[in-house]
Motif scaffolding. Structure first.
Motif, PDB file in Angstrom:
ATOM      1  N   UNK A  69     -11.156   7.051   1.101  1.00 21.90           N
ATOM      2  CA  UNK A  69     -11.813   8.103   0.883  1.00 21.90           C
ATOM      3  C   UNK A  69     -10.926   9.475   0.422  1.00 21.90           C
ATOM      4  N   UNK A  70      -9.917   9.582   1.380  1.00 21.39           N
ATOM      5  CA  UNK A  70      -9.155  10.824   1.372  1.00 21.39           C
ATOM      6  C   UNK A  70      -7.732  10.454   1.627  1.00 21.39           C
ATOM      7  N   UNK A  71      -6.856   9.890   1.025  1.00 26.77           N
ATOM      8  CA  UNK A  71      -5.565   9.601   1.260  1.00 26.77           C
ATOM      9  C   UNK A  71      -4.643  10.995   1.692  1.00 26.77           C
ATOM     10  N   UNK A 119       7.611   9.194   6.715  1.00 26.61           N
ATOM     11  CA  UNK A 119       8.212   8.662   5.334  1.00 26.61           C
ATOM     12  C   UNK A 119       7.072   9.220   4.263  1.00 26.61           C
ATOM     13  N   UNK A 120       5.999   9.553   4.803  1.00 25.22           N
ATOM     14  CA  UNK A 120       4.982  10.102   4.076  1.00 25.22           C
ATOM     15  C   UNK A 120       4.049   9.034   3.163  1.00 25.22           C
ATOM     16  N   UNK A 121       4.459   7.816   3.486  1.00 22.46           N
ATOM     17  CA  UNK A 121       3.824   6.888   2.998  1.00 22.46           C
ATOM     18  C   UNK A 121       2.554   5.933   3.562  1.00 22.46           C
ATOM     19  N   UNK A 122       1.665   5.777   3.225  1.00 20.68           N
ATOM     20  CA  UNK A 122       0.408   5.156   4.045  1.00 20.68           C
ATOM     21  C   UNK A 122       0.817   3.857   4.347  1.00 20.68           C
ATOM     22  N   UNK A 123       1.196   3.281   3.365  1.00 19.43           N
ATOM     23  CA  UNK A 123       1.605   1.683   3.600  1.00 19.43           C
ATOM     24  C   UNK A 123       2.544   1.210   4.835  1.00 19.43           C
ATOM     25  N   UNK A 124       3.397   2.405   5.148  1.00 17.45           N
ATOM     26  CA  UNK A 124       4.268   2.280   6.461  1.00 17.45           C
ATOM     27  C   UNK A 124       3.595   2.048   7.763  1.00 17.45           C
ATOM     28  N   UNK A 125       2.326   2.659   7.640  1.00 15.01           N
ATOM     29  CA  UNK A 125       1.545   2.454   8.932  1.00 15.01           C
ATOM     30  C   UNK A 125       1.384   1.053   9.306  1.00 15.01           C
ATOM     31  N   UNK A 198       4.420  -3.763  -0.377  1.00 15.57           N
ATOM     32  CA  UNK A 198       5.694  -3.419  -1.559  1.00 15.57           C
ATOM     33  C   UNK A 198       5.023  -2.981  -2.637  1.00 15.57           C
ATOM     34  N   UNK A 199       3.583  -3.096  -2.993  1.00 18.29           N
ATOM     35  CA  UNK A 199       3.009  -2.489  -4.073  1.00 18.29           C
ATOM     36  C   UNK A 199       2.322  -1.357  -3.764  1.00 18.29           C
ATOM     37  N   UNK A 200       2.449  -0.870  -2.471  1.00 17.90           N
ATOM     38  CA  UNK A 200       1.664   0.100  -1.970  1.00 17.90           C
ATOM     39  C   UNK A 200       0.141   0.042  -2.202  1.00 17.90           C
ATOM     40  N   UNK A 201      -0.455  -0.994  -1.986  1.00 23.38           N
ATOM     41  CA  UNK A 201      -1.936  -1.262  -2.108  1.00 23.38           C
ATOM     42  C   UNK A 201      -2.398  -1.165  -0.568  1.00 23.38           C
ATOM     43  N   UNK A 202      -2.526   0.204  -0.249  1.00 24.98           N
ATOM     44  CA  UNK A 202      -2.903   0.450   1.358  1.00 24.98           C
ATOM     45  C   UNK A 202      -4.334  -0.062   1.522  1.00 24.98           C
TER      46      UNK A 202
END
Length: 244
Positions: A69-71, A119-125, A198-202
């Motif tokens: 909804x709100x990244x 890292x500021x990257x949601x996928x790193x969760x 790797x594609x960042x598809x959170x």
């Protein structure tokens, strides 16, 4: 003067320690083949019932929904996810129920959130989960292939036979394939989820993590339980395992 312990003795000692640790964990999870119980009840106990399902699913589900909804800001979905894990832990502590599962979930959620914030990257969760799947899959596969199945060590401890199962070709073969099956589960998760990471598809990554979690874990627990009970049949009167 004492002589150094031989290699077999050191190996046996290490297997006893590992078997006791694994067996103890299985017993706490309700997976004790020496106890009677229907398969569905054993599986339900292993996943922790409704509470276990909520503790396992809700933090990740909340993160996926809020991130979709709100990244931004990233701290919002991460904070809610960790907050839910913290609430589950506090409830367990207040009710004086075993908090180990909730605490483990809280630590994992906090570590994952800290990495994602750094890292500021949601996928790193999801990085800790990817690492866990790789580590568990490798441990299960390697131990099974070298004849020291982790499942066999746990069952051997619980059944009071130590590593004697290694001298039984039927048990050794069964534990080999159970180890391979569990490794396949962990590697399947990794194979599906790593490309999405790797594609960042959170959103897709989080959704598939949930789908490949309990829905795959529970059936494999049931299969493992049924195989172990077949390997260690109980007599109708004494309730003790028969000789293989």
């Amino acid at each position: 003067m004492s002589t150094p312990a031989s290699e077999p003795e050191r190996e046996q000692s290490a297997s006893d320690i590992l078997g006791a640790a694994l067996g103890g964990a299985a017993r706490r999870a309700g997976l004790d083949p020496t106890e009677t119980g229907a398969t569905h009840k054993v599986v339900w106990s292993a996943i922790g019932g409704w509470r276990g399902i909520l503790e396992s699913v809700l933090p990740s589900l909340a993160f996926v929904i809020l991130f979709t909804i709100a990244p931004e800001p990233l701290i919002l979905p991460l904070g809610v996810s960790v907050g839910l894990a913290a609430v589950f832990t506090v409830v367990r502590l207040i009710q004086k129920s075993p908090p180990s599962a909730a605490i483990g979930g809280l630590v994992a959620a906090a570590a994952a959130a800290a990495l994602a914030l750094w890292t500021g990257r949601g996928e790193d969760n999801f990085v800790p989960g990817l690492i866990t799947n790789a580590a568990y899959g490798t441990a299960m596969l390697v131990s099974a292939l070298i004849g020291w199945s982790l499942i066999g060590l746990a069952v051997g401890f619980l059944m009071g036979e130590g590593t004697a199962w290694r001298n039984d070709r039927r048990k050794r073969r069964a534990f080999l394939w159970l180890g391979v099956a569990w490794a396949a589960l962990f590697y399947a998760r990794l194979a599906v989820q790593l490309p999405l990471y790797l594609a960042g598809e959170v959103t897709a990554l989080g959704t598939l993590k949930l789908i490949m979690g309990l829905p795959l874990f529970a059936p494999l627990i049931a299969v493992t339980w049924l195989v172990v009970r077949a390997l260690y049949p109980r007599t109708a009167n004494s309730g003790t395992p028969q000789e293989s």
